[in-house]
Design a protein around this motif. Structure first.
Motif, mmCIF file in Angstrom:
data_model
loop_
_atom_site.group_PDB
_atom_site.id
_atom_site.type_symbol
_atom_site.label_atom_id
_atom_site.label_comp_id
_atom_site.label_asym_id
_atom_site.label_seq_id
_atom_site.Cartn_x
_atom_site.Cartn_y
_atom_site.Cartn_z
ATOM 1 N N ALA A 76 0.840 -1.206 0.000
ATOM 2 C CA ALA A 76 0.000 0.000 0.000
ATOM 3 C C ALA A 76 0.872 1.252 0.000
ATOM 4 O O ALA A 76 0.598 2.212 -0.731
ATOM 5 N N ILE A 276 -15.691 2.944 3.102
ATOM 6 C CA ILE A 276 -15.283 1.646 3.650
ATOM 7 C C ILE A 276 -16.348 0.601 3.345
ATOM 8 O O ILE A 276 -16.060 -0.513 2.891
ATOM 9 N N MET A 279 -16.454 -0.248 -0.438
ATOM 10 C CA MET A 279 -15.346 -1.103 -0.871
ATOM 11 C C MET A 279 -15.590 -2.561 -0.493
ATOM 12 O O MET A 279 -15.289 -3.473 -1.260
ATOM 13 N N VAL A 284 -13.825 -6.020 -1.748
ATOM 14 C CA VAL A 284 -12.569 -5.860 -1.011
ATOM 15 C C VAL A 284 -12.739 -6.455 0.382
ATOM 16 O O VAL A 284 -13.745 -6.215 1.039
ATOM 17 N N VAL A 288 -8.551 -5.110 4.581
ATOM 18 C CA VAL A 288 -7.898 -4.259 3.581
ATOM 19 C C VAL A 288 -8.662 -2.948 3.428
ATOM 20 O O VAL A 288 -8.065 -1.861 3.416
ATOM 21 N N ALA A 289 -9.985 -3.013 3.316
ATOM 22 C CA ALA A 289 -10.792 -1.795 3.201
ATOM 23 C C ALA A 289 -10.641 -0.926 4.442
ATOM 24 O O ALA A 289 -10.491 0.297 4.352
ATOM 25 N N ILE A 292 -6.840 0.578 4.264
ATOM 26 C CA ILE A 292 -6.405 1.419 3.144
ATOM 27 C C ILE A 292 -7.188 2.731 3.071
ATOM 28 O O ILE A 292 -6.596 3.794 2.843
ATOM 29 N N ILE A 293 -8.511 2.689 3.245
ATOM 30 C CA ILE A 293 -9.304 3.913 3.121
ATOM 31 C C ILE A 293 -8.875 4.987 4.130
ATOM 32 O O ILE A 293 -8.592 6.124 3.739
ATOM 33 N N GLY A 296 -5.220 6.138 3.448
ATOM 34 C CA GLY A 296 -5.118 6.864 2.189
ATOM 35 C C GLY A 296 -5.363 8.355 2.348
ATOM 36 O O GLY A 296 -4.897 9.163 1.534
ATOM 37 N N ASN A 390 -8.516 7.446 -3.654
ATOM 38 C CA ASN A 390 -8.498 6.548 -2.507
ATOM 39 C C ASN A 390 -9.291 5.272 -2.793
ATOM 40 O O ASN A 390 -8.874 4.170 -2.430
ATOM 41 N N THR A 394 -7.682 1.528 -3.211
ATOM 42 C CA THR A 394 -8.107 0.402 -2.371
ATOM 43 C C THR A 394 -8.425 -0.824 -3.221
ATOM 44 O O THR A 394 -8.011 -1.944 -2.895
ATOM 45 N N ALA A 398 -6.096 -4.196 -3.230
ATOM 46 C CA ALA A 398 -6.775 -5.464 -2.916
ATOM 47 C C ALA A 398 -6.557 -6.485 -4.035
ATOM 48 O O ALA A 398 -6.314 -7.664 -3.783
#
Length: 447
Positions: A76, A276, A279, A284, A288-289, A292-293, A296, A390, A394, A398
């Motif tokens: 990431a 979130i 995603m 996703v 991970v969601a 990353i969100i 980001g 973003n 994501t 993913a």
């Protein structure tokens, strides 16, 4: 007709148009409507800390492979650095080609810099080590009380890892957090019904306070920012989408409600909980969601990066400050690092830009006064680009780590899934059906 106006994004769009009209026709009334937008943003920010905490903790606590957590985070960071640097480069190219500040011939000595005091004072205390130390909260309560995204994220990851190692003994606690998370997302859905009111108030205030007149003198600068954001989305994020196996246009349609909300509020944070959820709906995996969100917001500010380079070079052009190619590359190199520390800071765009210009010493910090009048009108482009970047990031990350359910993704992007993402407690299904972080590894093991 009733079915059309029943859609949230249509309501937000209508509210934005009505707010703009109020701002133009009765600016005093428009300015007085500012609390509507502020109240909506406060409601969303009220939910950010618990949503991030619950999503990350429950997602990581149920992961089947802890080693993959570090791999996801490392990849990431690579993605964030490469893509945000591309945004900086594109901004530099556009501002050099169109030269929005050329011919303004602004005398730096004549500028009133009193309005910059807040930003320049904050910039003096901003350094890389301050940013690193700022990630670690003084106390857990302090992180939640201040709503610092990175501090909450750090604690959530540590707690999620700890609960994963505890095993069955922590299951009751994780199940309780899962149930609480379902309740939090219900609240998010309730608050989002107020998005049209928030967008109406925010746009009415912006137009009522600043008016369209302030746009004309700096219209070329604004055009450069909007053009660069569009070029970045189409020619950088577009190929990333294709490489990741989905269409940029379908993805934009998928998050249209969030984009219209961002347009009205000028804040990418205003849709963080919904992003979130979206995603996860698009396939996703939850950890991970959840990671990353939020991260980001700090490490992948594509729209902000575009603004930084254009604003810095614009000031140099407007004040007739000569910059060689080497000087511009130095500006780019410094911004590669300084642009990563802006999340959770009031007036972060101006603070980071002030810190960058002050550290360079070649571009006059006083020239930032030229941006104050139109900065609010460029914030929509920055926020929308940040949100799109973003979301695409994501999905791409993913896909890169094998944490994307492509079948679920295609159904969501094709509009075949109408219901919002539902966070089902793991107690309601066998452990064998729990989605792993890396489905591909699990399938490989079975083969």
């Amino acid at each position: 007709m009733k079915r059309i106006f029943g859609k949230l994004y249509v309501q937000v769009l209508v509210a934005v148009i009505l707010g703009a009209l109020i701002g133009v026709l009765v600016p005093e009334t428009g300015t007085a409507l500012k609390p509507l937008g502020d109240a909506f943003i406060k409601l969303i920010k009220m939910l950010l800390a618990p949503v991030i905490f619950l999503t990350v903790v429950t997602g990581i606590a149920r992961m089947e492979n802890m080693k993959e957590l570090g791999r996801v985070g490392f990849r990431a960071l690579i993605y964030f650095e490469v893509v945000s640097t591309l945004a900086l480069v594109i901004g530099l190219i556009v501002v050099d080609v169109f030269k929005p500040g050329a011919g303004m011939n602004v005398d730096v000595a004549s500028l009133d810099t009193s309005s910059l005091a807040t930003y320049t004072t904050a910039a003096r205390h901003a350094s890389f080590m301050d940013f690193v130390m700022g990630i670690i909260p003084d106390t857990i309560v302090d992180a939640f009380a201040k709503g610092n995204v990175l501090q909450i994220l750090l604690f959530s990851i540590l707690l999620g890892i700890a609960l994963a190692h505890v095993g069955p003994r922590g299951k009751v606690f994780v199940d309780a957090l899962e149930s609480l998370m379902q309740g939090m997302f219900r609240i998010v859905n309730m608050v989002m019904r107020l998005a049209p009111i928030g967008a109406f108030g925010a746009i009415a205030f912006t137009i009522g306070k600043y008016g369209f007149g302030s746009l004309f003198s700096l219209g070329k600068l604004m055009a450069c920012v909007y053009l660069t954001c569009a070029v970045f989305v189409v020619f950088v994020l577009g190929p990333i989408c294709r490489y990741s196996g989905f269409s940029l246009w379908k993805f934009l349609k998928f998050i249209k409600e969030e984009l219209f909300t961002v347009l009205g509020t000028s804040s990418s944070e205003s849709v963080l909980p919904q992003m979130i959820s979206k995603m996860e709906k698009a396939g996703v995996s939850k950890p991970v969601a959840g990671m990353i969100i939020p991260s980001g917001l700090t490490f992948n500010p594509d729209g902000q990066a575009i603004y930084y380079t254009i604003a810095a070079i614009f000031i140099a052009q407007a004040t007739n400050t000569p910059l060689t190619l080497a000087d511009q590359l130095i500006v780019l190199a410094v911004l590669m690092f300084t642009s990563k520390g802006s999340a959770g800071v009031t007036g972060s765009g101006f603070i980071i830009l002030a810190a960058t210009l002050a550290s360079l010493g070649t571009i006059p910090v006083a020239g930032m006064v030229l941006l104050l009048g139109v900065d609010r009108f460029m914030s929509e482009a920055r926020a929308i680009t940040n949100t799109i970047g973003n979301g695409v990031g994501t999905m791409a990350i993913a896909k890169w780590v094998g944490a994307l359910d492509t079948e679920k993704m295609h159904k969501a992007l094709n509009g075949e899934v109408e219901e919002p993402a539902v966070h089902v407690s793991q107690t309601e299904k066998p452990a064998s059906q729990t989605a792993p972080l890396i489905p591909s590894l699990k399938r490989a093991a079975q083969n």
